[in-house]
Design a protein around this motif. Structure first.
Motif, PDB file in Angstrom:
ATOM      1  N   ASN B 180      -2.965  15.808  -3.116  1.00  9.79           N
ATOM      2  CA  ASN B 180      -2.029  16.509  -2.075  1.00  9.79           C
ATOM      3  C   ASN B 180      -2.479  16.292  -0.667  1.00  9.79           C
ATOM      4  O   ASN B 180      -1.611  16.640   0.196  1.00  9.79           O
ATOM      5  CB  ASN B 180      -2.016  17.900  -2.462  1.00  9.79           C
ATOM      6  N   SER B 181      -3.297  15.097  -0.522  1.00  6.39           N
ATOM      7  CA  SER B 181      -3.735  15.013   0.920  1.00  6.39           C
ATOM      8  C   SER B 181      -3.210  13.778   1.384  1.00  6.39           C
ATOM      9  O   SER B 181      -2.385  13.330   0.654  1.00  6.39           O
ATOM     10  CB  SER B 181      -5.358  14.872   0.922  1.00  6.39           C
ATOM     11  N   ARG B 182      -3.369  13.686   2.748  1.00  8.74           N
ATOM     12  CA  ARG B 182      -2.941  12.493   3.160  1.00  8.74           C
ATOM     13  C   ARG B 182      -3.109  11.233   2.370  1.00  8.74           C
ATOM     14  O   ARG B 182      -2.420  10.372   2.266  1.00  8.74           O
ATOM     15  CB  ARG B 182      -3.225  12.181   4.766  1.00  8.74           C
ATOM     16  N   PHE B 183      -4.361  11.168   2.011  1.00  9.37           N
ATOM     17  CA  PHE B 183      -4.853  10.058   1.200  1.00  9.37           C
ATOM     18  C   PHE B 183      -4.284   9.830  -0.180  1.00  9.37           C
ATOM     19  O   PHE B 183      -3.957   8.808  -0.566  1.00  9.37           O
ATOM     20  CB  PHE B 183      -6.344  10.307   0.908  1.00  9.37           C
ATOM     21  N   GLY B 184      -4.048  10.881  -0.710  1.00  7.02           N
ATOM     22  CA  GLY B 184      -3.172  10.849  -1.967  1.00  7.02           C
ATOM     23  C   GLY B 184      -1.978  10.422  -1.955  1.00  7.02           C
ATOM     24  O   GLY B 184      -1.372   9.565  -2.648  1.00  7.02           O
ATOM     25  N   ARG B 185      -1.302  10.889  -0.671  1.00  5.09           N
ATOM     26  CA  ARG B 185       0.345  10.606  -0.505  1.00  5.09           C
ATOM     27  C   ARG B 185       0.207   9.019  -0.268  1.00  5.09           C
ATOM     28  O   ARG B 185       1.039   8.424  -0.577  1.00  5.09           O
ATOM     29  CB  ARG B 185       0.697  11.472   0.554  1.00  5.09           C
ATOM     30  N   ALA B 186      -0.759   8.672   0.564  1.00  7.71           N
ATOM     31  CA  ALA B 186      -0.706   7.184   0.885  1.00  7.71           C
ATOM     32  C   ALA B 186      -1.123   6.340  -0.497  1.00  7.71           C
ATOM     33  O   ALA B 186      -0.330   5.346  -0.755  1.00  7.71           O
ATOM     34  CB  ALA B 186      -1.848   6.943   1.834  1.00  7.71           C
ATOM     35  N   LEU B 187      -1.733   6.736  -1.133  1.00  9.46           N
ATOM     36  CA  LEU B 187      -1.942   5.854  -2.553  1.00  9.46           C
ATOM     37  C   LEU B 187      -0.684   5.982  -3.322  1.00  9.46           C
ATOM     38  O   LEU B 187      -0.533   5.014  -4.001  1.00  9.46           O
ATOM     39  CB  LEU B 187      -2.986   6.602  -3.425  1.00  9.46           C
ATOM     40  N   ASP B 188      -0.059   7.174  -3.575  1.00 11.38           N
ATOM     41  CA  ASP B 188       1.069   7.317  -4.263  1.00 11.38           C
ATOM     42  C   ASP B 188       2.149   6.136  -3.587  1.00 11.38           C
ATOM     43  O   ASP B 188       2.885   5.295  -4.484  1.00 11.38           O
ATOM     44  CB  ASP B 188       1.795   8.603  -3.921  1.00 11.38           C
ATOM     45  N   GLU B 192       3.644   2.672  -5.489  1.00 13.88           N
ATOM     46  CA  GLU B 192       5.108   2.340  -5.826  1.00 13.88           C
ATOM     47  C   GLU B 192       5.591   1.151  -5.125  1.00 13.88           C
ATOM     48  O   GLU B 192       6.402   0.498  -5.774  1.00 13.88           O
ATOM     49  CB  GLU B 192       5.922   3.701  -5.467  1.00 13.88           C
ATOM     50  N   ASP B 193       5.150   0.786  -3.865  1.00 13.17           N
ATOM     51  CA  ASP B 193       5.871  -0.180  -3.243  1.00 13.17           C
ATOM     52  C   ASP B 193       4.699  -0.424  -2.000  1.00 13.17           C
ATOM     53  O   ASP B 193       4.937   0.053  -0.914  1.00 13.17           O
ATOM     54  CB  ASP B 193       7.221   0.161  -2.621  1.00 13.17           C
ATOM     55  N   PRO B 194       3.994  -1.460  -2.416  1.00 15.15           N
ATOM     56  CA  PRO B 194       2.915  -1.830  -1.190  1.00 15.15           C
ATOM     57  C   PRO B 194       3.486  -2.423   0.057  1.00 15.15           C
ATOM     58  O   PRO B 194       2.871  -2.241   1.111  1.00 15.15           O
ATOM     59  CB  PRO B 194       2.172  -3.074  -1.888  1.00 15.15           C
ATOM     60  N   VAL B 195       4.678  -3.052  -0.048  1.00 15.76           N
ATOM     61  CA  VAL B 195       5.406  -3.863   0.994  1.00 15.76           C
ATOM     62  C   VAL B 195       5.762  -2.439   2.052  1.00 15.76           C
ATOM     63  O   VAL B 195       5.653  -2.486   3.190  1.00 15.76           O
ATOM     64  CB  VAL B 195       6.643  -4.487   0.721  1.00 15.76           C
ATOM     65  N   ALA B 196       6.552  -1.525   1.441  1.00 16.97           N
ATOM     66  CA  ALA B 196       7.274  -0.513   2.134  1.00 16.97           C
ATOM     67  C   ALA B 196       5.950   0.371   2.594  1.00 16.97           C
ATOM     68  O   ALA B 196       6.010   0.863   3.787  1.00 16.97           O
ATOM     69  CB  ALA B 196       7.825   0.420   1.101  1.00 16.97           C
ATOM     70  N   ALA B 197       4.993   0.736   1.947  1.00 11.51           N
ATOM     71  CA  ALA B 197       3.649   1.199   2.547  1.00 11.51           C
ATOM     72  C   ALA B 197       3.106   0.701   3.702  1.00 11.51           C
ATOM     73  O   ALA B 197       2.823   1.435   4.640  1.00 11.51           O
ATOM     74  CB  ALA B 197       2.604   1.426   1.320  1.00 11.51           C
ATOM     75  N   GLU B 198       2.912  -0.648   3.601  1.00 12.15           N
ATOM     76  CA  GLU B 198       2.285  -1.524   4.845  1.00 12.15           C
ATOM     77  C   GLU B 198       3.395  -1.263   5.795  1.00 12.15           C
ATOM     78  O   GLU B 198       2.913  -0.967   7.013  1.00 12.15           O
ATOM     79  CB  GLU B 198       2.439  -2.924   4.347  1.00 12.15           C
ATOM     80  N   THR B 204      -2.886  -0.567   3.652  1.00 12.50           N
ATOM     81  CA  THR B 204      -3.180  -0.465   2.307  1.00 12.50           C
ATOM     82  C   THR B 204      -4.542  -1.058   1.992  1.00 12.50           C
ATOM     83  O   THR B 204      -5.238  -0.327   1.296  1.00 12.50           O
ATOM     84  CB  THR B 204      -1.961  -1.409   1.520  1.00 12.50           C
ATOM     85  N   GLY B 205      -5.062  -1.989   2.322  1.00 18.34           N
ATOM     86  CA  GLY B 205      -6.275  -2.605   1.796  1.00 18.34           C
ATOM     87  C   GLY B 205      -7.404  -1.624   2.158  1.00 18.34           C
ATOM     88  O   GLY B 205      -8.226  -1.272   1.071  1.00 18.34           O
ATOM     89  N   ARG B 206      -7.338  -0.853   3.288  1.00 14.54           N
ATOM     90  CA  ARG B 206      -8.405   0.137   3.529  1.00 14.54           C
ATOM     91  C   ARG B 206      -8.388   1.389   2.394  1.00 14.54           C
ATOM     92  O   ARG B 206      -9.175   1.758   1.660  1.00 14.54           O
ATOM     93  CB  ARG B 206      -8.149   0.800   4.940  1.00 14.54           C
ATOM     94  N   TYR B 207      -7.113   1.743   2.263  1.00 14.29           N
ATOM     95  CA  TYR B 207      -6.973   3.010   1.325  1.00 14.29           C
ATOM     96  C   TYR B 207      -7.243   2.500  -0.115  1.00 14.29           C
ATOM     97  O   TYR B 207      -7.971   3.312  -0.882  1.00 14.29           O
ATOM     98  CB  TYR B 207      -5.372   3.417   1.193  1.00 14.29           C
TER      99      TYR B 207
END
Lengths: 301, 317, 376
Positions: B180-188, B192-198, B204-207
Motif C-alpha cells: 500500500n506504499s508508493r512502492f507497491g502502487r508503482a509496481l502495480d 499492468e502497463d509499463p509504458v503508461a507507468a513510464e 520502471t527500471g529502478r522499481y
C-alpha cells in the motif's frame, strides 16, 4: 585439431536431439505463448513406448531393421501426438483465456503427472533397449570416428526438421500456423480455424518429441522415467537461445547449445559444463534480448 | 466494507488457531507446519518479484542458497550466532539479486525466466564444485549451531515453529504495508502497463530492481532460518525443482495476493504430506491435484484484486 | 462451488491415504527409503526385502510374543523430505529405523532420531563423517568410504597402473571416494592425469571420453553410479578406446551390463561388498530364492540387502536383550560381541557404530556379463 573435430561431432549429435525436442516447445509457444513444461515427459513417453513396441511386436525382426524402425517411428509419433492433443484438451484449453503463468503451472502439474504415470506403469528401474537392432559400425574420417547410430540420428533429425520447415513455409496449413502465431485474433478474422491450428501444433510438437525419445532410446540404449526433465530443460534453453517461437531458431539453438556443451567440457571443465552453457546463454541474451533468430516483437507482457 | 471486516476477522481467527496449533499437534505435523512456514517466506519473497512486479523469476532458490550458505559459513567458520547472521544473509542475497538483475532486467517475460533458471543452475553448480573453497562441495556445510534467542536454545520443532512463524507474521505485516506504499502502487502500475507507468513518471527500471532486491533479500533470510533448522545444508536443497516449487506456490495461490500465497503454500507443501499414504503414487496424485486446482481456479486460489479507493469519485472531475 | 469441490476432493484423497496406512499395534520398526525420486529402484528393493524378512519373523511367532510391523516412510532421496519422514516415524512410536540410502539424506535425519532416542541402522550411507559425530543410536551395515578408497588404491597399484584418470559425479559419495583415491594414489607415486566430474542423469558422455582419452591414462577410476557408467562403457566401446575401467561399489548392479551390453562391459573391474548371489551362506541363498519367487527378480544391488541386514540386526538385538528399550539395544550393539548372522555374513559393530570386518572384494565382468569374484 583432431580432438576439436571429434568434440564438434560429439556436440552436434547431442545438439540434434536438443533441436528436435526444442521444436515442440517452440511451435507450441509460437501459437499459444505457453511454455509446455510437460513436453519433456512426452519425450520420455515416446522413449518408453518405442521400447514396448520394439520388444512386444518384434518389428525389426519381421520387417528388417530399416522398415521396422520406420513403422515403429510412425506408431510412436502417432501415439505421443494423440497424448499431446489430449493433454491440450484437458489441461491447457480451459486456461486459454487466463493469465499466461496459470497455464505454465498446469503444464508443470501435467509434467509431474505424466512422469509418475510412466513410473507407476513401468516401474522405477532403468529400462534398456535391445542392442542388436542396428549394426555397430563406425565411420573413420581423418581420425574422427562417427558411429552409424549417430549418423542415423543426424539424418533423421535433419530430415524431420527439413520436412517441418517446408510444411510451415510452403503449405496452406503451415501458413495458417504462422498467421495464428503472429496474431490469433486477426487470424480468426481471416477465416483461419485457430482451434484446429492449435490442435495441429499439439499433434506435431509432441509427435516430434516422441520420435526424439525413440531416437535417444536407440542411440543411448537406456531410458528412465526422469529423463524428460533433463532433456526438457536443455531443449527449452535451446529454444530460447534460438529465439522462442521461431522454428529455424530452435534448430540453430539446439545445435549451438550441444556444441557449446561439448567444447566447454573439452576446453574448460566437465563439471562446469552446464554452468558454461547457461553463462553463454545469458551473455547472448544480454546482447540479443530475443535470442539469435528471434524477431523483435512489441512488448506485451 | 462490512465484508472486509469479516474477512479480517476470519484471518485473525485462522492466525490464532495456527498460533496455538503446536499445543495439540504432534512433532511431525508441527514440523510440516515449519516446512510450510519456510516455504511461505520464500513464496512471499518471490511474490514481490513475480506477483507484484510481474518479473518472471524461476531461479529463486539461488537467493535462498546465497543466504543459507552465508549464514552457515559465518556460523561454522567465525562462530557468529546463527540469528545474528540473519541480516547479513539478507544483505548478501539482496546485493547478489541487484548485481544479477541489473543487466538482465530489461528482458521480456520468458527470456527473463530462462535467465533466472540459468542463474539458479550456475549457483547450484558453483556450490557443488566448492567455489572459492567455502561451500564444502557436494557435502555442503554441516555442524551449523542451533539458534539461541535471549539465552534460550531453539531445538524442538515446537520451538522452531514460533521462530519461523513469528518471522512469517513480521513479513506479512511488512509486505502488506509495502503493497500500500508508493512502492507497491508503482509496481502495480508498471506490471499492468509499463509504458503508461513510464509515462506517469515512474522510473520502471529502478522499481523493478528494488523489487528484485527486496525479494532476494527476504529469500536470503529464509535461507538463514533454513540453515539453522536443518543444521546441515547441501547443494541438492537448492535445486531447480525448489525454484519451480516456489514459482508454483505463488501462481497457484494467486500472484500478488499475500493471503493467497500463504494458502498456496499450505496446499503445495502440505498435500504431498497428506498423500504419503499412497506411497509411490503420492507424486502422481500431487500432479493431478495441481492440474485440477489450476483448471478450476484459473487465476489462482485467491486472485489478486485491483485496489478500490474509497474516495475515488472525488478525484474524478 | 468450485472451491468447495476442490477442497472436497482433496479431503477425500487425504482420507483415503490415511486409511491405507492404518495397521494393528505390534512392535513397530521404521523403514526410511527413497520409494520415489531418482533412487526409487533402490527404495523399492529395500521395501521388498525388509517386508519379506518381517513376514518370515512373524511366521516364526514374531518378537517378544508380539508381531513385527514395518512402517515405511518415503524420503524421496532428498534431505528435506527425509527430515519430515524422520519426524513422522518418530511420532509413530517406532522402536528402531532402518535406512537410508544416500549419505546426505541420512545426515538430515540423524539428529531427529538421536533426539528422540530411536535406534537408526543405515544401509547405504557410506560417508565417513556420519559415524564420527559420537551419536549413540546410529549404526550402519555398510562399510565406509575411507575403507573403499584404501582397497581401491591398493588394487590399482597391484595392477601396475602408473597414470590414472579419476571421474566422479559430484555427489557426496562419489566425490568423497574420488578424493580419497586421489590422495592415496598420489602418495604412492601414481600420476593423476585427469580429475573431473560428470553430470548425473545425462546420456551423452562422448565429450568427457574424448577429453579423457587425450590425457592418455593407463586406467580410469570411476566412482559414480551404474546408470552413467553403463553408458560410458558403451560409448567408450563405440570409440574403440580399450582403456581399462575400475569402479566403486555404486556400480555394483546387474543393470550395468544390460545398459552397457555384454561386449562393452567385459573386463570392467569394480570393488564391492559381495554381490547378493555371491553370498556364500545357506540362509542367504534360501532368502534370495524366496525373494525371487515373490518379486520375479533378485534384488538389484547389495544396498537393499544391507537394509535387510539392518532389520535383522534390530530383530536380533531385541531378541538378545528381550527389550525394546533403545538404551539396552544400543549398549548391546556397541558391545562388539554380538555376531549377528545377517544376509551378508556376520555383523558386529565397533564403538562408533561402524560395522567391523573386511568386506570389500574385487569383481570383474566376464564375457557373459557375470560378476566374477577375483582372488585377492
Amino acid at each position: 585439431m583432431e580432438e576439436f573435430f571429434q568434440q564438434l561431432t560429439n556436440g552436434l549429435a547431442v545438439g540434434c536431439i536438443y533441436a528436435l525436442i526444442a521444436l515442440g516447445y517452440t511451435m507450441v509457444y509460437g501459437v499459444l505463448k505457453l511454455i509446455n513444461f510437460a513436453h519433456g515427459d512426452l519425450f520420455t513417453l515416446g522413449a518408453y513406448l518405442g521400447l514396448t513396441l520394439l520388444t512386444s511386436l518384434g518389428l525389426s525382426g519381421r520387417l528388417g531393421p530399416l522398415l521396422g524402425l520406420l513403422l515403429l517411428a510412425v506408431l510412436v509419433m502417432g501415439f505421443v501426438a494423440l497424448t499431446g492433443a489430449l493433454l491440450e484438451r484437458a489441461a491447457y484449453r480451459p486456461l486459454r483465456q487466463s493469465p499466461r503463468l496459470s497455464a505454465v503451472v498446469s503444464a508443470l502439474g501435467a509434467s509431474i503427472f505424466l512422469q509418475n504415470t510412466i513410473m507407476l506403469i513401468y516401474g522405477a528401474r532403468i529400462h534398456v533397449y535391445p542392442q542388436d537392432i542396428l549394426p555397430k559400425v563406425a565411420l573413420e574420417i581423418g581420425g574422427v570416428s562417427i558411429p552409424l547410430v549417430r549418423i542415423l540420428v543426424f539424418v533423421v533429425s535433419l530430415l524431420l526438421m527439413g520436412a517441418l520447415f517446408l510444411f510451415i513455409q510452403r503449405t496452406r496449413l503451415g501458413t495458417a500456423i504462422r498467421a495464428a502465431a503472429i496474431d490469433q485474433a486477426a487470424a480468426r478474422l481471416m477465416g483461419i480455424n485457430v482451434d484446429q491450428v492449435i490442435l495441429i501444433v499439439f499433434l506435431i510438437g509432441p509427435g516430434l518429441g516422441g520420435v526424439a525419445g525413440l531416437l535417444v532410446g536407440l542411440y543411448y540404449g537406456q531410458v528412465n522415467f526422469t529423463m524428460g526433465w533433463v532433456y526438457g530443460l536443455k531443449a527449452f534453453t535451446a529454444a530460447i537461445l534460438g529465439g522462442i517461437g521461431n522454428i529455424p531458431g530452435a534448430m540453430v539453438g539446439g545445435l549451438i547449445l550441444g556444441v557449446i556443451e561439448a567444447l566447454g567440457a573439452a576446453y574448460i571443465s566437465v563439471a562446469w559444463k552446464d554452468a558454461i552453457a547457461f553463462l553463454v546463454l545469458i551473455v547472448i541474451l544480454i546482447v540479443r534480448p530475443t535470442g539469435i533468430l528471434g524477431e523483435r516483437v512489441a512488448d506485451k507482457v | 466494507m462490512i465484508d472486509a471486516k469479516y474477512k479480517m476477522g476470519g484471518f485473525i481467527a485462522l492466525a490464532m488457531l495456527l498460533a496455538v496449533s503446536p499445543l495439540f499437534l504432534n512433532a511431525y505435523w508441527v514440523d510440516v507446519l515449519n516446512s510450510v512456514g519456510l516455504y511461505a517466506l520464500l513464496a512471499l519473497s518471490l511474490n514481490v518479484i513475480l506477483g507484484d512486479a510481474g518479473l518472471y523469476n524461476m531461479g529463486h532458490a539461488a537467493f535462498f542458497a546465497v543466504g543459507a550458505y552465508t549464514a552457515a559459513y559465518l556460523n561454522t567458520q567465525f562462530g557468529v550466532p546463527i540469528l545474528w547472521a540473519l541480516p547479513i544473509s539478507g544483505i548478501s542475497a539482496g546485493l547478489f539479486g541487484v548485481v544479477l538483475a541489473r543487466p538482465v532486467i530489461h528482458l521480456r517475460g520468458d527470456y527473463l525466466l530462462i535467465v533466472t533458471v540459468g542463474v539458479g543452475e550456475i549457483i547450484r553448480i558453483a556450490l557443488i564444485n566448492n567455489v572459492f573453497g567455502v561451500t564444502g562441495g557436494p557435502n555442503g556445510i554441516f555442524g551449523i549451531a542451533r539458534p539461541e534467542l535471549f539465552g534460550f536454545r531453539i531445538r524442538r520443532p515446537q520451538e522452531f515453529f514460533y521462530l519461523i512463524w513469528g518471522f512469517v507474521a513480521v513479513t506479512v505485516f511488512l509486505f502488506a504495508r509495502l503493497k500500500n506504499s508508493r512502492f507497491g502502487r508503482a509496481l502495480d502500475c508498471l506490471r499492468e502497463d509499463p509504458v503508461a507507468a513510464e509515462g506517469s513518471g515512474i522510473n520502471t527500471g529502478r522499481y523493478q530492481l528494488l523489487a528484485f532486491m527486496v525479494g532476494a533479500a527476504w529469500a536470503g533470510m529464509a535461507g538463514c532460518l533454513y540453515a539453522s533448522k536443518m543444521t546441515i545444508i547441501s547443494p541438492e536443497s537448492f535445486s531447480f525443482w525448489e525454484s519451480v516449487l516456489i514459482f508454483i506456490i505463488v501462481i497457484l495461490g494467486g500472484a500478488g495476493n499475500i493471503a493467497g500465497v500463504i494458502l498456496g503454500t499450505f496446499l503445495i507443501i502440505g498435500l504431498p504430506e497428506l498423500f504419503r499414504g499412497f506411497a509411490s503414487a503420492r507424486m502422481w496424485f500431487f500432479g493431478l491435484a495441481m492440474m485440477i486446482m489450476m483448471i478450476f481456479r484459473t487465476e489462482g486460489i485467491l486472485p489478486h484484486r485491483p485496489r478500490i479507493f474509497k474516495n475515488l469519485d472525488r478525484l474524478l472531475p | 462451488m468450485k472451491k468447495a469441490f476442490v477442497l472436497g476432493l482433496t479431503l477425500v484423497l487425504a482420507m483415503a491415504g490415511a486409511g491405507l496406512c492404518l495397521a494393528a499395534e505390534p512392535i513397530k520398526i521404521g523403514l526410511m527409503a527413497p520409494v520415489t525420486g531418482s533412487w526409487a529402484s533402490e527404495g523399492e528393493d529395500m521395501k521388498n526385502i525388509v517386508n519379506l524378512l518381517a513376514e518370515e519373523v512373524n511366521a516364526q511367532g514374531g518378537l517378544l510374543g508380539q508381531k513385527v510391523a514395518v512402517v515405511l516412510e518415503d524420503d524421496a532421496g532428498d534431505p528435506r523430505t527425509a527430515s519430515l519422514a524422520a519426524q513422522r516415524l518418530a511420532t509413530q512410536g517406532v522402536k528402531a529405523v532402518i535406512g537410508t540410502y544416500g549419505s546426505s539424506v541420512t545426515e538430515a535425519s540423524q539428529s531427529i532420531y538421536d533426539e528422540s532416542s530411536i535406534l537408526q541402522v543405515a544401509n547405504g550411507s557410506t560417508a565417513i563423517r556420519l559415524t564420527e559425530k559420537g551419536l549413540k543410536y546410529f549404526f550402519r551395515t555398510c562399510p565406509r568410504d575411507d575403507e573403499q578408497g584404501r582397497v581401491a588404491a591398493q588394487t590399482i597399484r597391484q595392477m601396475g597402473f602408473k597414470k590414472v584418470a579419476i571421474l566422479h559425479d559430484n555427489t557426496s559419495y562419489a566425490k568423497g571416494l574420488a578424493d580419497e583415491g586421489n590422495a592415496l594414489l598420489k602418495k604412492d607415486g601414481v600420476k593423476i592425469v585427469f580429475f573431473d566430474a560428470l553430470t548425473p542423469g545425462e546420456r551423452d558422455f562422448t565429450a568427457i571420453l574424448t577429453k579423457m582419452k587425450a590425457a592418455k591414462p593407463d586406467a580410469v577410476f570411476f566412482t559414480g553410479y551404474f546408470p552413467e557408467l553403463g553408458l560410458i562403457l558403451r560409448q567408450k566401446k563405440e570409440m574403440n578406446w580399450p582403456v581399462p575401467f575400475i569402479g566403486g561399489d555404486a556400480t555394483n548392479n546387474p543393470d550395468l551390463v544390460k545398459i552397457a551390453g555384454k561386449v562393452a562391459a567385459e573386463g570392467y573391474y569394480f570393488l564391492s561388498p559381495p554381490v547378493p548371489q555371491d553370498l556364500p551362506f545357506e540362509k542367504t541363498k534360501a532368502f534370495l530364492k524366496a525373494y525371487t519367487a515373490k518379486h520375479g527378480a533378485a534384488p538389484g544391488s547389495i544396498w537393499a540387502v544391507l537394509a535387510g541386514d539392518g532389520f535383522l540386526t534390530v530383530v536380533e538385538a531385541i531378541k538378545a536383550t528381550q527389550s525394546t528399550d533403545p538404551e539396552k539395544l544400543a549398549a548391546f550393539l556397541h558391545s562388539g560381541q554380538q555376531k549377528i548372522s545377517g544376509l551378508t555374513g556376520e555383523i558386529s559393530f565397533n564403538a562408533k557404530g561402524d560395522r567391523v570386518g573386511e568386506v570389500y572384494r574385487v569383481y570383474r565382468v566376464d564375457a557373459d556379463g557375470n560378476f566374477v569374484l577375483q582372488d585377492k
